[in-house]
Scaffold this active site. Sequence first.
Site, PDB file in Angstrom:
ATOM      1  N   HIS A 268       0.832  -1.205   0.000  1.00 25.14           N
ATOM      2  CA  HIS A 268       0.000   0.000   0.000  1.00 25.14           C
ATOM      3  C   HIS A 268       0.871   1.261   0.000  1.00 25.14           C
ATOM      4  CE1 HIS A 268      -3.681   2.360   1.148  1.00 25.14           C
ATOM      5  NE2 HIS A 268      -2.753   3.157   1.678  1.00 25.14           N
ATOM      6  N   GLU A 269       1.768   1.333   0.967  1.00 25.65           N
ATOM      7  CA  GLU A 269       2.607   2.533   1.089  1.00 25.65           C
ATOM      8  C   GLU A 269       3.552   2.665  -0.109  1.00 25.65           C
ATOM      9  OE1 GLU A 269       1.644   4.639   3.225  1.00 25.65           O
ATOM     10  OE2 GLU A 269       0.399   3.280   4.418  1.00 25.65           O
ATOM     11  N   HIS A 272       1.798   4.721  -2.677  1.00 23.92           N
ATOM     12  CA  HIS A 272       1.897   6.161  -2.399  1.00 23.92           C
ATOM     13  C   HIS A 272       3.288   6.672  -2.771  1.00 23.92           C
ATOM     14  CE1 HIS A 272      -1.908   6.867  -0.402  1.00 23.92           C
ATOM     15  NE2 HIS A 272      -1.699   5.940   0.529  1.00 23.92           N
ATOM     16  N   GLU A 298      -4.730   7.735  -3.079  1.00 18.64           N
ATOM     17  CA  GLU A 298      -5.266   6.459  -2.592  1.00 18.64           C
ATOM     18  C   GLU A 298      -5.534   5.506  -3.759  1.00 18.64           C
ATOM     19  OE1 GLU A 298      -4.941   6.066   0.487  1.00 18.64           O
ATOM     20  OE2 GLU A 298      -6.162   4.367   1.102  1.00 18.64           O
TER      21      GLU A 298
HETATM   22 MG    MG Z   1      -3.225   5.378   2.097  1.00 15.20          MG
END
Ligand code: MG
Length: 503
Positions: A268-269, A272, A298
């Site tokens: 997830h990170e 980003h 996101e």
């Molecule tokens: Mg996030």
Amino acid sequence: MSKVFTNPKVKEILDKYKTLWSLYYLSGLSHWDLETYMPEDGAKVRGEALAKVSSLSQEIFLDKKFTQLIKDANKEANLNDQEKSVLRLLNRSLDYYEKLPAEFLEEMSKVTSEANVIWRNAKENNSFKEFEEILGKIIDLTKRKADYLGYENHPYDALIDLYEEGWTTNDVESYFDSIREPLKEILDKHMKSDEYVGTHKLESEPYSKEKMEEFNQKVLELVQYDPKRMRLDISSHPFTIDLDPTDVRITTRYPDNNFASSYASVVHEFGHALYALQSSEDFSMTPISGGTSLVIHESQSRFWENIVGRSKVFLSQLEDKVVALSPEIKTYVEEQGLEGIHNYLNIVSPGFIRVEADELTYHFHIMLRFEIEKKMVEGSVKVSELPDLWNQYMKEYLGVTPPNDTKGVLQDVHWCHGSIGYFPTYSIGTFLSGMWQTAIQEELGNFDDLISNAEGIKKIKNWLKENVHQYGSTYTMKDLLKKVLDREFDVEDNLEYLRGKFK
Ligand code: MG
């Protein structure tokens, strides 16, 4: 300075902006340190230093010479897209500071930093009563904020626009209307199927932390991260900090069991981080460096976490790292195969906690927060009624009732930060990730084929760079979709993906 910016007035602004940028940069670094390596007792002094730097930045921003430069540049003709958006973003900040009185901002910052400790204790003691008074203050301040900022139809309009430029309460309402029923249908069908299991053995399985670190390292290698520009550390709440395209940091955590949560945070990170890493270096030290909006951000993290990270094809490349986690996990994989691990990473189960929610139930957690926040700022619910209202919505949307407020209304940190209007961006961004998948498939071919090998993953990264990342904050979400996909935001792509996955 980069060749992108040629207008003399904009160049002068950007030159002055570097002082502000340096303060933002050092605050960011200091925040990262606070969450990762700082000894605990340093927190109080660090908080004061950061608050001082924040008011200093505001002072420098509001310096008459600087604001006059912005106002003069607004009259310039023939600016390119990048120059226009430098001004667009500076005008947004200027508007914010001009509309919100300095005393108000100071009060907001005082109340919210006080609220942090109170919320933490209230959550630990499972006592909403302890949080009630300060939350009331935050809601009153938020209503005042909306009034200062101004809005057309609903006070929530003023708030949502702070987090997602150009979105209104109405937009968010029609978004949720478009996903509520279809999601319920997919969820019901999935939960009624013969193979459905709501829990998984591995959720409570311990693992070797050392081996998990190797696992996460392998994940970063598979997505071809650049260790000269990115690093992974540990924090209690995973996050990404984007200092510059040359320096981005992500974190994960290592809970005692349930290795999936450590893995999911890393992918997830990384999503980003990649956005920031692939933003054009020409925009370095300017307001348009890094990701443009929370929704787009996101959509990147969820793309890597869900669509790539929770797929069988990607997981198959991690099998040797999975079996190394513990002898029990090894035996499990020998008996159940990779299918078992895939099931573990995709367990669907209506639960109490938003951050632990699966791809289907997650959005209902956001819907209820949106409904409640609207009522808060309208003044149509009393603060003391919030725990009951929360539980009513949980029952209605997910069919479960939290056993206590710690697992209910007290679970998230956002309200004590004064971040009311933020939550919808999580859900909208997740749905947007499906649109990127569609576009990538149309242009580059079968998705599973792409993520099965290094060359394909590289192609995906390049596609994202060319179509999304390189622009930094040049375009708003709506403009970017128009420009690169020639489409409006649409939920169908992600619904199709979910229907395919949770048959
Ligand atoms: Mg996030």
